[in-house]
Design an enzyme around this catalytic site. Structure first.
Site, PDB file in Angstrom:
ATOM      1  N   HIS A 163      -7.415  -5.766  -0.524  1.00 48.58           N
ATOM      2  CA  HIS A 163      -6.281  -5.014  -0.196  1.00 48.58           C
ATOM      3  C   HIS A 163      -5.490  -5.574   1.339  1.00 48.58           C
ATOM      4  O   HIS A 163      -6.254  -5.768   2.042  1.00 48.58           O
ATOM      5  CB  HIS A 163      -6.474  -3.584  -0.100  1.00 48.58           C
ATOM      6  CG  HIS A 163      -5.329  -2.618  -0.081  1.00 48.58           C
ATOM      7  ND1 HIS A 163      -4.302  -2.495  -1.137  1.00 48.58           N
ATOM      8  CD2 HIS A 163      -5.002  -1.760   1.028  1.00 48.58           C
ATOM      9  CE1 HIS A 163      -3.693  -1.397  -0.861  1.00 48.58           C
ATOM     10  NE2 HIS A 163      -3.783  -1.050   0.433  1.00 48.58           N
ATOM     11  N   SER A 216       0.976  -1.372   0.104  1.00 46.27           N
ATOM     12  CA  SER A 216       0.016  -0.018   0.051  1.00 46.27           C
ATOM     13  C   SER A 216       1.075   1.274  -0.075  1.00 46.27           C
ATOM     14  O   SER A 216       1.414   1.309  -0.934  1.00 46.27           O
ATOM     15  CB  SER A 216      -0.834   0.072   1.034  1.00 46.27           C
ATOM     16  OG  SER A 216      -2.081   0.967   1.110  1.00 46.27           O
ATOM     17  N   GLU A 236      -8.888  -5.244  -4.630  1.00 43.38           N
ATOM     18  CA  GLU A 236      -8.176  -4.350  -3.913  1.00 43.38           C
ATOM     19  C   GLU A 236      -9.381  -3.353  -3.080  1.00 43.38           C
ATOM     20  O   GLU A 236      -9.199  -3.387  -1.686  1.00 43.38           O
ATOM     21  CB  GLU A 236      -7.354  -3.356  -4.643  1.00 43.38           C
ATOM     22  CG  GLU A 236      -5.962  -3.925  -5.125  1.00 43.38           C
ATOM     23  CD  GLU A 236      -4.841  -4.046  -4.520  1.00 43.38           C
ATOM     24  OE1 GLU A 236      -5.020  -4.090  -2.962  1.00 43.38           O
ATOM     25  OE2 GLU A 236      -3.748  -4.683  -4.874  1.00 43.38           O
TER      26      GLU A 236
END
Length: 604
Positions: A462, A253, A365
């Protein structure tokens, strides 16, 4: 006389329907908020168990557990054949006159210190999915941690991890990033995890604030912290058994974006030779104009007008104002000072071409934000708002690409819109970055993670891969159930072989390099295999939209989603109020009519 009665009945039924819809939305939000509070309390208890502060040692200590560094001797602990050293400072505390200034390397020190506890997390608001936010916090947060095997040869490959959190949350104290089990399973690496400044302390633009001319690099302090940590690694990691000439930086991230930015910064030259970018890319950056929004809000909240006044804020005042502003945090700034103004052009011109790059994204995600928005039901209601907030910034001519992308998908509309966000904010930018690096001769490897979470509706969301990479298989915060040990072992072998040699191929699987013609991509899921150009139609439709530099400011970060969620609740409350008002008006009108009838009868 019948027509008004029908109208009244219709209005009543519409009002009741609206009330039911609003009631259901608020119920689901209340239910999910209640569940979130329980998770928060459970996470807080978990973090309290590992809290502590390292102390200076003035007496005897176990010299077998001590490592002499250029800024002190640090005494760690040994568990299952792994030495762990936590909370080692790599820079001078960024407080007082050093607040909002580039980091200063930690000075020489002959003292001896404990290295038993993680250093403080940078100031941030509490969040149950960012468990470092529930650890001790403060400005003095520039520390790192080292895990090294007791056995094996010296000169091991070094892997340096930068945690994620949208550049406003996160830290190395999060149990998901604990390196113990990864190094237990692999005695051929030395693992380092790094805290860096985030949020109000790490990414601020003061260029238009009186006195701001002395804070020219304040828009990218977190990145400069990471470089400072890498300088410490170069000077000291050999003493832990690591090879300073074989350093791989990796992150997820915001951490994945960080390792994508660092090859573009001159100060980072020579500090690492490989990059692993997980679910992060050049996309997560801001222009100067975008960064100044937070600066203005800071000045308004503090009622201050100059850097001199801002520097007078106490740490507690920073913590307090952060609670109000953490939803508006900045990403790293394309300032033309630390970072180039055009990041893709820098890669296209060959910046960082001498490093090896492994980059990829997860299939779902954006589903990570289901929890952030208050649950699946609220997420499905807000999906169209999110989509419109993005396409409103696209020209009418280019909107056809977005609409065609959504039409191409199958299934419920919310998942079609989610797939658009997956590709626009994550997969598309990662592909662009990878192909630019490859076309300049940089060895590039692409992956696409498809192994799903066991959490309902989350898919391959994610952060779902982190438990696999760190070998923390029982940390189920994103996986929903213990991670698949076979896939975890495969992925760890790939990551570590890449760190050691520059190639993620293992004895079991050949991973071919990525290049524009074949676009060979490793699929990491229930079946591990190579594919050429996965989802090509989607890639082609997203490519023209990358020119808009969408960075998630309008949707794909916690603060924007919280804003949308709160707006949705406000709209629901307004509708609820309007429905109640209609209901009251109808009742009063009916009652008045009955009173008039009674009066008419009496008069007669």
């Amino acid at each position: 006389m019948k027509r008004p009665n029908r109208l009244v009945r219709a209005l009543i039924w519409i009002g009741l329907l609206i009330l039911c819809m609003i009631g259901a939305t608020l119920f689901f939000y209340w239910r999910n908020t209640r569940a979130s509070k329980k998770l928060l309390e459970a996470a807080r208890i978990q973090m309290q168990k590992i809290q502590g502060e390292n102390q200076k040692i003035t007496g005897a200590y176990d010299r077998d557990l001590a490592v002499r560094c250029d800024n002190g001797t640090f005494v760690g602990q040994k568990l299952n054949g792994v030495y762990a050293y936590k909370g080692i400072p790599y820079a001078e505390p960024p407080v007082g006159d050093l607040r909002w200034q580039p980091p200063v390397d930690a000075g020489a020190d002959d003292a001896v210190y404990e290295a038993l506890y993680f250093g403080k997390s940078c100031i941030q608001t509490e969040d149950e999915t960012e468990r470092a936010s529930l650890y001790l916090q403060g400005e003095d947060c520039l520390t790192l941690n080292v895990w090294t095997p007791a056995a094996g040869d010296p000169g091991k490959a070094v892997m340096v991890f930068f945690p994620g959190g949208a550049f406003g949350w996160g830290g190395t104290a999060d149990p998901l990033y604990d390196g113990q089990r990864l190094v237990e399973a692999h005695d051929d690496i030395v693992l380092v995890t790094v805290n860096y400044r985030i949020g109000l302390l790490g990414f601020m633009d003061f260029s238009e604030v009186p006195g701001g001319e002395d804070f020219k690099k304040s828009g990218n302090l977190g990145l400069l912290d990471q470089i400072c940590a890498l300088r410490w690694v170069q000077r000291n990691i050999a003493r832990f058994g690591g090879d300073p000439d074989n350093v791989t930086i990796f992150g997820e991230s915001a951490g994945g974006s960080s390792v994508s930015f660092l090859p573009l910064i001159d100060e980072a030259d020579g500090l690492f030779c490989r990059v692993i970018a997980q679910s992060g890319s050049l996309a997560f950056s801001y222009s100067r104009e975008e960064c100044r929004t937070l600066t203005q809000k800071l000045l308004e909240k503090t009622q201050m007008t100059s850097m001199e006044e801002l520097l007078s804020l106490s740490e507690q005042e920073i913590i307090s104002v952060n609670k109000e502003l953490n939803d508006y945090i900045n990403f790293p700034e394309r300032d033309g000072i630390v970072l180039p103004e055009d990041l893709y052009a820098a890669y296209e011109d060959g910046a960082g071409s001498g490093i090896n790059m492994l980059i990829g994204t997860n299939a779902d995600e954006a589903r990570y934000f289901i929890r952030e928005m208050g649950g699946y039901e609220v997420y499905t209601l807000a999906g169209s708002l999110v989509y419109e907030s993005i396409v409103d910034r696209i020209s009418k001519e280019d909107r056809r690409f977005a609409d065609a992308f959504v039409v191409l998908q199958r299934g419920d509309i919310i998942w079609r819109l989610t797939e658009f966000l997956n590709d626009l904010l994550f997969r598309g930018p990662a592909i662009r970055q990878g192909e630019l690096h490859a076309q300049n001769g940089g060895d590039t490897y692409m992956y696409y993670w498809t192994k799903a979470s066991a959490l309902d509706h989350y898919g391959a969301c994610h952060a779902v891969e982190l438990a696999y990479v760190f070998n923390n298989l029982d940390d189920t915060i994103f996986t929903g159930e213990p991670a698949d040990p076979a896939l975890a072992a495969e992925v760890q072998d790939m990551w570590i072989h890449f760190a050691r040699t520059g190639s993620p191929s293992t004895g079991e699987v050949i991973w071919e390099p990525y290049e524009r013609n074949a676009r060979r991509t490793m699929i990491l899921g229930d079946d591990v295999h190579m594919e050429s150009d996965p989802l090509p139609e989607q890639r082609v439709l997203i490519e023209p939209l990358l020119e808009y530099h969408f960075n998630g400011q309008y949707m794909a970060t916690d603060y924007a989603l919280l804003y949308l969620r709160n707006q949705l609740i406000k709209v629901n409350l307004i509708i609820l109020g309007a429905a109640l008002l209609i209901f009251v008006v109808i009742k009063v009108k009916k009652r008045t009519k009955n009173i008039v009838k009674k009066i008419d009868k009496k008069v007669e």
